[in-house]
Write an enzyme that holds these catalytic residues in place. Structure first.
Site, PDB file in Angstrom:
ATOM      1  N   MET A  27       0.835  -1.294  -0.061  1.00  0.00           N
ATOM      2  CA  MET A  27       0.012  -0.045   0.015  1.00  0.00           C
ATOM      3  C   MET A  27       1.017   1.172  -0.033  1.00  0.00           C
ATOM      4  O   MET A  27       0.553   2.347   0.395  1.00  0.00           O
ATOM      5  CB  MET A  27      -0.797   0.111   1.366  1.00  0.00           C
ATOM      6  CG  MET A  27      -1.858  -1.001   0.949  1.00  0.00           C
ATOM      7  SD  MET A  27      -3.480  -1.014   2.005  1.00  0.00           S
ATOM      8  CE  MET A  27      -2.734  -0.742   3.857  1.00  0.00           C
ATOM      9  N   HIS A  44       9.116  -3.931   3.339  1.00  0.00           N
ATOM     10  CA  HIS A  44       8.919  -4.102   1.733  1.00  0.00           C
ATOM     11  C   HIS A  44      10.018  -4.635   1.044  1.00  0.00           C
ATOM     12  O   HIS A  44      10.120  -5.255   0.226  1.00  0.00           O
ATOM     13  CB  HIS A  44       8.104  -2.731   1.352  1.00  0.00           C
ATOM     14  CG  HIS A  44       6.793  -2.476   2.015  1.00  0.00           C
ATOM     15  ND1 HIS A  44       6.833  -1.421   2.626  1.00  0.00           N
ATOM     16  CD2 HIS A  44       5.824  -3.101   2.052  1.00  0.00           C
ATOM     17  CE1 HIS A  44       5.629  -1.138   3.200  1.00  0.00           C
ATOM     18  NE2 HIS A  44       4.723  -2.225   2.839  1.00  0.00           N
ATOM     19  N   GLY A  47       4.707 -10.210   4.293  1.00  0.00           N
ATOM     20  CA  GLY A  47       5.439 -10.490   5.732  1.00  0.00           C
ATOM     21  C   GLY A  47       4.937 -11.051   6.851  1.00  0.00           C
ATOM     22  O   GLY A  47       3.643 -10.824   6.894  1.00  0.00           O
ATOM     23  N   ASP A  99       2.281  -9.414   9.427  1.00  0.00           N
ATOM     24  CA  ASP A  99       0.952  -9.475   9.072  1.00  0.00           C
ATOM     25  C   ASP A  99       0.445 -11.060   9.026  1.00  0.00           C
ATOM     26  O   ASP A  99       0.093 -11.339   7.985  1.00  0.00           O
ATOM     27  CB  ASP A  99       0.232  -8.706   8.011  1.00  0.00           C
ATOM     28  CG  ASP A  99       0.716  -7.272   8.126  1.00  0.00           C
ATOM     29  OD1 ASP A  99       0.310  -6.571   8.982  1.00  0.00           O
ATOM     30  OD2 ASP A  99       1.554  -6.640   7.036  1.00  0.00           O
TER      31      ASP A  99
HETATM   32  O1  PAF Z   1      -0.096  -5.758   3.477  1.00  0.00           O
HETATM   33  C1  PAF Z   1      -0.680  -4.769   2.952  1.00  0.00           C
HETATM   34  O2  PAF Z   1       0.224  -3.634   2.408  1.00  0.00           O
HETATM   35  C2  PAF Z   1      -2.049  -5.016   2.268  1.00  0.00           C
HETATM   36  O3  PAF Z   1      -2.628  -5.476   3.303  1.00  0.00           O
HETATM   37  C3  PAF Z   1      -2.117  -5.483   0.747  1.00  0.00           C
HETATM   38  C4  PAF Z   1      -1.683  -7.093   0.968  1.00  0.00           C
HETATM   39  C5  PAF Z   1      -1.047  -4.737  -0.090  1.00  0.00           C
HETATM   40  C6  PAF Z   1      -3.588  -5.428   0.154  1.00  0.00           C
HETATM   41  O4  PAF Z   1      -3.871  -4.108   0.061  1.00  0.00           O
END
Ligand code: PAF
Length: 280
Positions: free
Chosen positions: A30, A37, A147, A150
């Site tokens: 996002m 990331h 990751g 989450d």
């Molecule tokens: O983990 C995230 O950044 C979001 O939940 C994702 C997987 C990109 C979905 O919008």
């Protein structure tokens, strides 16, 4: 590196990858990118021919308007960060592109979505399963990278892929932490200096759980009480939940057999942070 904002163009690009039998690794994000990331992109780079990163701040998964309004937006900077990572395509669609007027389909998963964050964030995971299904359909990845911070999201997406027979390998990469243990998150940017200091109690509580598990304590109530006392000692922090659950079903456990997930969600001032560790 190509930046694509339209679904049709992304599909055409994907067809050229598939036509030349290239494997596609996909890291959905996002935006507001951090080293967590980047580690997903690097894992993807090692295992695939072509790498696609999406940047899309999905309104459907926000159950709290303030959280959505305050979520950091840094598209230009993010693209520059990704450029350094040998990524092939950035897919950054608009809301109109993803949810045009008349859009009315949602992907809903039961059970695992009711546990942990699902109890306190109604609708959140349906927003995630909906957007991830759309992104998977558009990007057609062979492997997709998420990751461990989450953990519940990854578990839900693994189940989504299995239940809907999607031929995608879901890879879960280790949580990246700051010195001191705070798990990297785009929301950390909102913490002031004092709150950042307070946030270290999250990792300390997880270490406490691990220590107790290593000392053969298996009673989850006892472990949760100790974790909670670590957190309660800290200023600016309010516990959302502390749970010890089955690593697949995410159901609460009263005692741990071989393996369990210890998961924490807390409010630090106005910022909600989550983290977890596997006890094994
Ligand atoms: O983990 C995230 O950044 C979001 O939940 C994702 C997987 C990109 C979905 O919008």
């Amino acid at each position: 590196m190509e930046v694509i904002t339209e679904i049709n163009k992304m599909r055409t690009r994907v067809l050229t990858f598939k036509g030349s039998r290239k494997s596609i690794g996909f890291a959905p994000t996002m935006g507001a990118l951090h080293d967590g990331h980047i580690s997903l992109m690097r894992c993807a780079r090692k295992e695939n021919d072509e790498i696609v990163v999406s940047i899309y701040l999905n309104p459907k998964q926000f159950d709290n308007k303030d959280d959505f309004d305050n979520y950091p937006r840094r598209l230009k900077e993010d693209i520059e960060v990704i450029r350094e990572e040998n990524v092939d395509v950035v897919f950054a669609p608009s809301n109109d592109e993803m949810y045009p007027v008349g859009y009315c389909t949602n992907v809903r998963q039961d059970r695992i979505t009711d546990a942990l964050c699902g109890r306190v964030r109604p609708g959140h995971f349906n927003g995630v399963t909906t957007v991830v299904t759309k992104l998977f359909n558009i990007v057609g990845p062979d492997r997709a990278y998420f990751g461990q911070k989450d953990y519940q999201q990854s578990a839900i997406i693994k189940k989504l892929v299995a239940d809907l027979n999607m031929d995608i390998d879901i890879k879960v990469c280790p949580t990246v932490r700051e010195e001191g243990g705070l798990a990297l998150s785009s929301r950390n940017r909102r913490l002031n200096i004092e709150e950042r200091q307070s946030s270290l109690c999250i990792y300390s509580s997880l270490l406490k759980a691990r220590d107790m598990f290593v000392s053969n304590i298996r009673d989850t109530k006892e472990i949760i009480e100790e974790m909670s006392s670590v957190i309660k000692k800290t200023k600016h922090v309010k516990i959302d939940y502390i749970s010890i659950v089955n690593i697949c079903t995410l159901e609460d456990l009263s005692s741990i057999n071989e393996k369990a997930l210890a998961a924490v969600a807390v409010w630090i001032g106005n910022t909600r942070l989550i983290d977890n560790t596997i006890l094994e």
